[in-house]
Design a protein around this motif. Structure first.
Motif, PDB file in Angstrom:
ATOM      1  N   VAL A 149       0.834  -1.207   0.000  1.00  0.00           N
ATOM      2  CA  VAL A 149       0.000   0.000   0.000  1.00  0.00           C
ATOM      3  C   VAL A 149       0.868   1.256   0.000  1.00  0.00           C
ATOM      4  CG1 VAL A 149      -1.676   1.300   1.351  1.00  0.00           C
ATOM      5  CG2 VAL A 149      -1.939  -1.168   1.103  1.00  0.00           C
ATOM      6  N   HIS A 150       1.945   1.234   0.767  1.00  0.00           N
ATOM      7  CA  HIS A 150       2.848   2.392   0.812  1.00  0.00           C
ATOM      8  C   HIS A 150       3.484   2.644  -0.557  1.00  0.00           C
ATOM      9  CE1 HIS A 150       5.751   5.230   2.391  1.00  0.00           C
ATOM     10  NE2 HIS A 150       6.716   4.531   1.802  1.00  0.00           N
ATOM     11  N   ALA A 151       3.912   1.564  -1.228  1.00  0.00           N
ATOM     12  CA  ALA A 151       4.516   1.714  -2.550  1.00  0.00           C
ATOM     13  C   ALA A 151       3.499   2.235  -3.567  1.00  0.00           C
ATOM     14  CB  ALA A 151       5.088   0.375  -3.004  1.00  0.00           C
ATOM     15  N   LYS A 152       2.250   1.769  -3.450  1.00  0.00           N
ATOM     16  CA  LYS A 152       1.207   2.227  -4.361  1.00  0.00           C
ATOM     17  C   LYS A 152       0.913   3.709  -4.173  1.00  0.00           C
ATOM     18  CE  LYS A 152      -3.470   1.076  -5.915  1.00  0.00           C
ATOM     19  NZ  LYS A 152      -4.650   0.198  -5.679  1.00  0.00           N
ATOM     20  N   LEU A 153       0.801   4.156  -2.922  1.00  0.00           N
ATOM     21  CA  LEU A 153       0.564   5.579  -2.650  1.00  0.00           C
ATOM     22  C   LEU A 153       1.732   6.435  -3.114  1.00  0.00           C
ATOM     23  CD1 LEU A 153      -0.989   5.370   0.940  1.00  0.00           C
ATOM     24  CD2 LEU A 153      -2.184   5.855  -1.206  1.00  0.00           C
ATOM     25  N   LYS A 154       2.922   5.941  -2.926  1.00  0.00           N
ATOM     26  CA  LYS A 154       4.109   6.683  -3.364  1.00  0.00           C
ATOM     27  C   LYS A 154       4.141   6.820  -4.884  1.00  0.00           C
ATOM     28  CE  LYS A 154       9.108   6.799  -2.611  1.00  0.00           C
ATOM     29  NZ  LYS A 154      10.270   6.061  -2.008  1.00  0.00           N
ATOM     30  N   LYS A 196       1.508   9.467  -5.933  1.00  0.00           N
ATOM     31  CA  LYS A 196       2.006  10.828  -5.710  1.00  0.00           C
ATOM     32  C   LYS A 196       3.030  11.216  -6.757  1.00  0.00           C
ATOM     33  CE  LYS A 196       1.258  10.952  -0.703  1.00  0.00           C
ATOM     34  NZ  LYS A 196       1.913  11.068   0.631  1.00  0.00           N
ATOM     35  N   LYS A 197       3.864  10.285  -7.151  1.00  0.00           N
ATOM     36  CA  LYS A 197       4.876  10.556  -8.160  1.00  0.00           C
ATOM     37  C   LYS A 197       4.238  10.856  -9.511  1.00  0.00           C
ATOM     38  CE  LYS A 197       9.174   8.600  -9.983  1.00  0.00           C
ATOM     39  NZ  LYS A 197      10.082   7.412  -9.945  1.00  0.00           N
ATOM     40  N   LEU A 198       3.202  10.079  -9.868  1.00  0.00           N
ATOM     41  CA  LEU A 198       2.520  10.309 -11.137  1.00  0.00           C
ATOM     42  C   LEU A 198       1.782  11.648 -11.132  1.00  0.00           C
ATOM     43  CD1 LEU A 198       1.090   6.728 -11.819  1.00  0.00           C
ATOM     44  CD2 LEU A 198       3.018   7.832 -12.972  1.00  0.00           C
ATOM     45  N   GLU A 199       1.137  11.980  -9.996  1.00  0.00           N
ATOM     46  CA  GLU A 199       0.452  13.273  -9.905  1.00  0.00           C
ATOM     47  C   GLU A 199       1.423  14.436 -10.010  1.00  0.00           C
ATOM     48  OE1 GLU A 199      -1.699  13.211  -6.292  1.00  0.00           O
ATOM     49  OE2 GLU A 199      -3.165  11.704  -6.950  1.00  0.00           O
ATOM     50  N   LYS A 200       2.567  14.317  -9.384  1.00  0.00           N
ATOM     51  CA  LYS A 200       3.577  15.366  -9.458  1.00  0.00           C
ATOM     52  C   LYS A 200       4.089  15.537 -10.881  1.00  0.00           C
ATOM     53  CE  LYS A 200       7.905  16.811  -7.256  1.00  0.00           C
ATOM     54  NZ  LYS A 200       8.964  16.420  -6.266  1.00  0.00           N
ATOM     55  N   ARG A 201       4.298  14.405 -11.568  1.00  0.00           N
ATOM     56  CA  ARG A 201       4.764  14.473 -12.955  1.00  0.00           C
ATOM     57  C   ARG A 201       3.695  15.070 -13.859  1.00  0.00           C
ATOM     58  NH1 ARG A 201       6.846   8.860 -15.027  1.00  0.00           N
ATOM     59  NH2 ARG A 201       8.140   9.177 -13.165  1.00  0.00           N
ATOM     60  N   LYS A 202       2.432  14.727 -13.596  1.00  0.00           N
ATOM     61  CA  LYS A 202       1.330  15.263 -14.393  1.00  0.00           C
ATOM     62  C   LYS A 202       1.222  16.776 -14.232  1.00  0.00           C
ATOM     63  CE  LYS A 202      -3.603  14.489 -15.231  1.00  0.00           C
ATOM     64  NZ  LYS A 202      -4.801  13.730 -14.781  1.00  0.00           N
ATOM     65  N   LYS A 203       1.358  17.257 -12.976  1.00  0.00           N
ATOM     66  CA  LYS A 203       1.303  18.695 -12.735  1.00  0.00           C
ATOM     67  C   LYS A 203       2.472  19.412 -13.395  1.00  0.00           C
ATOM     68  CE  LYS A 203      -1.165  18.436  -8.304  1.00  0.00           C
ATOM     69  NZ  LYS A 203      -1.065  18.702  -6.851  1.00  0.00           N
ATOM     70  N   ALA A 204       3.640  18.807 -13.379  1.00  0.00           N
ATOM     71  CA  ALA A 204       4.811  19.426 -14.006  1.00  0.00           C
ATOM     72  C   ALA A 204       4.628  19.536 -15.516  1.00  0.00           C
ATOM     73  CB  ALA A 204       6.063  18.620 -13.672  1.00  0.00           C
ATOM     74  N   LYS A 205       4.064  18.487 -16.143  1.00  0.00           N
ATOM     75  CA  LYS A 205       3.817  18.540 -17.592  1.00  0.00           C
ATOM     76  C   LYS A 205       2.783  19.603 -17.935  1.00  0.00           C
ATOM     77  CE  LYS A 205       5.041  13.772 -18.789  1.00  0.00           C
ATOM     78  NZ  LYS A 205       4.550  12.482 -19.341  1.00  0.00           N
ATOM     79  N   ALA A 206       1.733  19.693 -17.105  1.00  0.00           N
ATOM     80  CA  ALA A 206       0.715  20.719 -17.360  1.00  0.00           C
ATOM     81  C   ALA A 206       1.295  22.118 -17.199  1.00  0.00           C
ATOM     82  CB  ALA A 206      -0.461  20.518 -16.411  1.00  0.00           C
ATOM     83  N   ARG A 207       2.161  22.312 -16.222  1.00  0.00           N
ATOM     84  CA  ARG A 207       2.791  23.616 -16.018  1.00  0.00           C
ATOM     85  C   ARG A 207       3.710  23.975 -17.180  1.00  0.00           C
ATOM     86  NH1 ARG A 207       4.466  22.578 -11.417  1.00  0.00           N
ATOM     87  NH2 ARG A 207       6.602  21.951 -11.910  1.00  0.00           N
ATOM     88  N   ASP A 208       4.501  22.998 -17.652  1.00  0.00           N
ATOM     89  CA  ASP A 208       5.386  23.260 -18.798  1.00  0.00           C
ATOM     90  C   ASP A 208       4.590  23.566 -20.056  1.00  0.00           C
ATOM     91  OD1 ASP A 208       7.485  22.812 -17.109  1.00  0.00           O
ATOM     92  OD2 ASP A 208       7.792  20.724 -17.737  1.00  0.00           O
ATOM     93  N   ALA A 209       3.471  22.843 -20.248  1.00  0.00           N
ATOM     94  CA  ALA A 209       2.635  23.088 -21.427  1.00  0.00           C
ATOM     95  C   ALA A 209       2.006  24.475 -21.372  1.00  0.00           C
ATOM     96  CB  ALA A 209       1.550  22.012 -21.525  1.00  0.00           C
ATOM     97  N   ALA A 210       1.580  24.914 -20.178  1.00  0.00           N
ATOM     98  CA  ALA A 210       0.987  26.249 -20.045  1.00  0.00           C
ATOM     99  C   ALA A 210       2.027  27.337 -20.320  1.00  0.00           C
ATOM    100  CB  ALA A 210       0.405  26.412 -18.645  1.00  0.00           C
ATOM    101  N   GLU A 211       3.261  27.148 -19.849  1.00  0.00           N
ATOM    102  CA  GLU A 211       4.323  28.126 -20.119  1.00  0.00           C
ATOM    103  C   GLU A 211       4.658  28.172 -21.605  1.00  0.00           C
ATOM    104  OE1 GLU A 211       7.623  27.146 -17.700  1.00  0.00           O
ATOM    105  OE2 GLU A 211       6.663  27.728 -15.803  1.00  0.00           O
ATOM    106  N   LYS A 212       4.700  27.020 -22.241  1.00  0.00           N
ATOM    107  CA  LYS A 212       5.001  26.976 -23.674  1.00  0.00           C
ATOM    108  C   LYS A 212       3.897  27.635 -24.485  1.00  0.00           C
ATOM    109  CE  LYS A 212       6.296  23.708 -27.311  1.00  0.00           C
ATOM    110  NZ  LYS A 212       6.494  22.264 -27.635  1.00  0.00           N
ATOM    111  N   ARG A 213       2.640  27.390 -24.110  1.00  0.00           N
ATOM    112  CA  ARG A 213       1.509  27.993 -24.808  1.00  0.00           C
ATOM    113  C   ARG A 213       1.525  29.509 -24.649  1.00  0.00           C
ATOM    114  NH1 ARG A 213      -2.177  26.123 -21.938  1.00  0.00           N
ATOM    115  NH2 ARG A 213      -2.002  23.990 -22.738  1.00  0.00           N
TER     116      ARG A 213
END
Length: 329
Positions: A42-47, A50-67
């Motif tokens: 369960v700990h590995a799954k939650l980790k 969180k890692k995927l959500e952080k990566r998703k937010k970073a991609k969305a932020r980079d896409a917004a800056e590029k746009r």
């Protein structure tokens, strides 16, 4: 009236009343799971989530800056992470750099001539009457740390006589290393010619020879060492480091069998310069026991404060003075 109440009760029992609020699902934390394998899973799954959500937010932020750059608009403001410093509550007692009262007080300070660089510090170091073998070793390392410092043997001289001698020889400070049971346990720092006198408890002393190192014990420290006096919770932690620069080869990134090239069109690994600290010693901890007005006088001396009535203003003042007689080259 009785019939209306019966009808109301009957309608509520048949489902015509208000629906009860939905029950909230209890979040299961990994610490609540007793089975070790399931808890780890369960700990590995939650980790991973969180890692995927952080990566998703970073991609969305980079896409917004590029746009925004493509449209000629200003990119969205970057979020500032919360730290201890930017979330600290404002303390009115902290002195600011533009505080006029602070600078006015510096003119009347005992160390104003040193702070204004009107005179160079000149330090006399001695011991108590009965010192141990680690006392001279500690003094030897202090002489390598504090510039313009001289060691004199105590002998049978009274401390007041040593203060008079130091004043005649234009010393600005007198440091007395006190030992107990063959171990340095206190420092007495006397500001000359008219005080103040600070009594520090010394603990957790580690000499240079006891600090394990891959480097020689007598390296060339010219321009590459720093002395730190860190004040925290009424303790002063002394550390002595040197900083070194190393050049490491950066990993070469290859994509689809093609080697990367630099600006000059040359391919190959690029060097990356990094800096790191190496502790040299000595290492010890100081705790201020008392601050006496004037030079050392155990009988008729006036104490500005003693242990357990500690005022951080005097501690910071003495740290500033010690920082002047030390150096960061």
């Amino acid at each position: 009236m009785g019939g209306d109440n019966n009808k109301r009760k009957r309608s509520e029992s048949e489902g015509g009343g208000e629906e009860p609020p939905p029950e909230k699902k209890m979040e299961i934390l990994p610490s609540m799971i007793k089975n070790k394998e399931k808890r780890s899973a369960v700990h590995a799954k939650l980790k991973q989530q969180k890692k995927l959500e952080k990566r998703k937010k970073a991609k969305a932020r980079d896409a917004a800056e590029k746009r925004a750059l493509e449209l000629g608009e200003e990119p969205p403001a970057k979020k500032i992470p919360k730290t201890i410093e930017n979330t600290r509550e404002v303390d009115e007692t902290i002195c600011k750099p533009d505080d006029e009262e602070l600078f006015a007080g510096n003119d009347a300070d005992e160390f104003s001539s040193i702070l204004k660089r009107e005179m160079n510090p000149k330090i006399l170091i001695t011991t108590c009457r009965f010192h141990s073998s680690r006392g001279p070793e500690f003094i030897k390392e202090l002489l390598s740390v504090i510039p313009n410092a001289t060691y004199y043997k105590r002998g049978t001289y009274d401390l007041k006589k040593i203060v008079e001698y130091a004043n005649k020889k234009d010393f600005t400070s007198l440091i007395v290393v006190h030992t107990n049971r063959r171990e340095p346990d206190a420092l007495l720092i006397i500001g000359l010619p008219s005080g103040p006198t600070a009594h520090f408890k010394l603990s957790k002393l580690v000499l240079r020879k006891d600090i394990k190192s891959l480097f020689p014990q007598e390296p060339n420290f010219r321009g590459r060492r720093v002395v730190t006096f860190h004040n925290q919770r009424d303790f002063i932690f002394f550390r002595h480091h040197r900083y070194i620069f190393e050049e490491k080869e950066a990993k070469q990134i290859e994509s689809k069998g093609k080697k990367t090239k630099d600006a000059n069109g040359e391919s190959g690994p690029k060097g990356k310069v990094i800096a790191r600290l190496q502790e040299c010693g000595p290492r010890f901890t100081l705790k201020l026991i008392s601050l006496q007005h004037g030079t050392f006088d155990t009988k008729g001396g006036e104490y500005e404060w003693v242990h357990k009535v500690l005022d951080l203003t005097f501690t910071n003042q003495f740290i500033l003075y010690i920082g002047v007689i030390s150096f960061c080259s």
